[in-house]
Design an enzyme around this catalytic site. Sequence first.
Site, short mmCIF file in Angstrom:
data_model
loop_
_atom_site.label_atom_id
_atom_site.label_comp_id
_atom_site.label_asym_id
_atom_site.label_seq_id
_atom_site.Cartn_x
_atom_site.Cartn_y
_atom_site.Cartn_z
N TYR A 1 -33.31 -11.87 -0.32
CA TYR A 1 -32.55 -10.63 -0.17
C TYR A 1 -32.90 -9.65 -1.29
O TYR A 1 -33.19 -8.47 -1.03
CB TYR A 1 -31.05 -10.94 -0.19
CG TYR A 1 -30.17 -9.72 -0.31
CD1 TYR A 1 -29.98 -8.87 0.77
CD2 TYR A 1 -29.53 -9.41 -1.51
CE1 TYR A 1 -29.18 -7.73 0.66
CE2 TYR A 1 -28.74 -8.28 -1.63
CZ TYR A 1 -28.57 -7.45 -0.54
OH TYR A 1 -27.78 -6.33 -0.66
N ARG B 1 -16.99 -11.32 -13.71
CA ARG B 1 -18.34 -10.76 -13.68
C ARG B 1 -18.36 -9.44 -12.92
O ARG B 1 -19.00 -8.47 -13.33
CB ARG B 1 -19.32 -11.74 -13.04
CG ARG B 1 -20.70 -11.15 -12.82
CD ARG B 1 -21.58 -12.00 -11.91
NE ARG B 1 -22.73 -11.24 -11.47
CZ ARG B 1 -22.75 -10.42 -10.43
NH1 ARG B 1 -21.66 -10.27 -9.70
NH2 ARG B 1 -23.85 -9.77 -10.10
N SER C 1 -29.97 -2.88 -4.47
CA SER C 1 -28.99 -3.86 -4.95
C SER C 1 -29.30 -4.31 -6.36
O SER C 1 -30.47 -4.30 -6.79
CB SER C 1 -28.99 -5.08 -4.02
OG SER C 1 -28.22 -6.14 -4.55
N ASP D 1 -30.78 -2.15 17.16
CA ASP D 1 -31.22 -2.75 15.90
C ASP D 1 -32.44 -2.01 15.38
O ASP D 1 -32.97 -1.08 16.00
CB ASP D 1 -31.45 -4.26 16.04
CG ASP D 1 -32.62 -4.62 16.93
OD1 ASP D 1 -33.52 -3.77 17.12
OD2 ASP D 1 -32.64 -5.76 17.42
N LEU D 2 -32.89 -2.43 14.21
CA LEU D 2 -33.98 -1.71 13.54
C LEU D 2 -35.33 -2.01 14.14
O LEU D 2 -36.34 -1.44 13.70
CB LEU D 2 -33.96 -2.04 12.04
CG LEU D 2 -32.69 -1.62 11.31
CD1 LEU D 2 -32.74 -2.07 9.85
CD2 LEU D 2 -32.46 -0.12 11.38
N GLY E 1 -19.24 -3.88 6.18
CA GLY E 1 -18.16 -3.67 5.23
C GLY E 1 -18.27 -2.35 4.49
O GLY E 1 -17.32 -1.55 4.46
#
Length: 280
Positions: free
Chosen positions: A149, A187, A118, A52-53, A18
């Site tokens: 996460y 929020r 984050s 992928d990583l 996204g």
Amino acid sequence: MAVPAASRTILLTGAAGGLGTLMRELLPRHGYDLRLLDVRPVENAPDAIVADLNDTAALREAVRGVDGVLHLAGISLESTFDKILESNIRGTQRLYEAVREEGAARDGAAPRVVFASSNHAIGYTPRPRVEDGAPLVPVGTLRRPDTFYGLSKSFGEDLAQYYWDAHGVETVSVRIGSCFAEPTDVRMMSVWMSPADGARLFDAALTAEGVGHTVVYGSSANTRVWWDLSSARALGYAPQDDSEVYAEKLLAEFGPLSEDNPAHRHMGGRFINDPPIWPY
């Protein structure tokens, strides 16, 4: 390594996600040529690297010759620890190792990394009651991850610090709030970063001089902001958007934040009382 605007090629990991999709459109307007990488094909980008990583050879090839890396790849919500470990923790370390190797091949001139951290790295931090005069939350606040996460983002910030101290790889770790076209609840009005401001912040993070390892918060200039944006502004970030334009609509739909709701009392929002499991 700050790079002049005329010669900036960056690797964008997580290009099919996204946020990656938003940045594929917006970053070229700031003068960037993008090299794309994702674990799945990137729409309308036949030259994108599909890997992928775990693929260290692909990562090494992907970073070869770039001026910077915007690292958005990984699982973007909560999941099992094993999946978070493999994708977000080990995968990020593999990327940094590829960047370090590229720097060694270029006599120490490693590409700069902008790491998508984050707000969930500080998810259990109580929200400041700025309406009552409480100070904004500084970047130096104790990390209190709210999920596996969030834990992976805390690890990523420490990894960035290690690679700077040990290997001279520069990083700006951006603690992103929510980057969508508009906030979806009350929020989010405090942590929202418009896509246009996101591109402005990533541009500043990629081009500022002498960042070493710098941690910044990623939000717009929201009237209801909870975070001290001074370290981001010091990079040259000048946010132009404010979530307050959505206040009337969102307050009518959801009402004000409530101290009875743990998701409203803490930075991490619903990750605190209802950690979502990503179907990965």
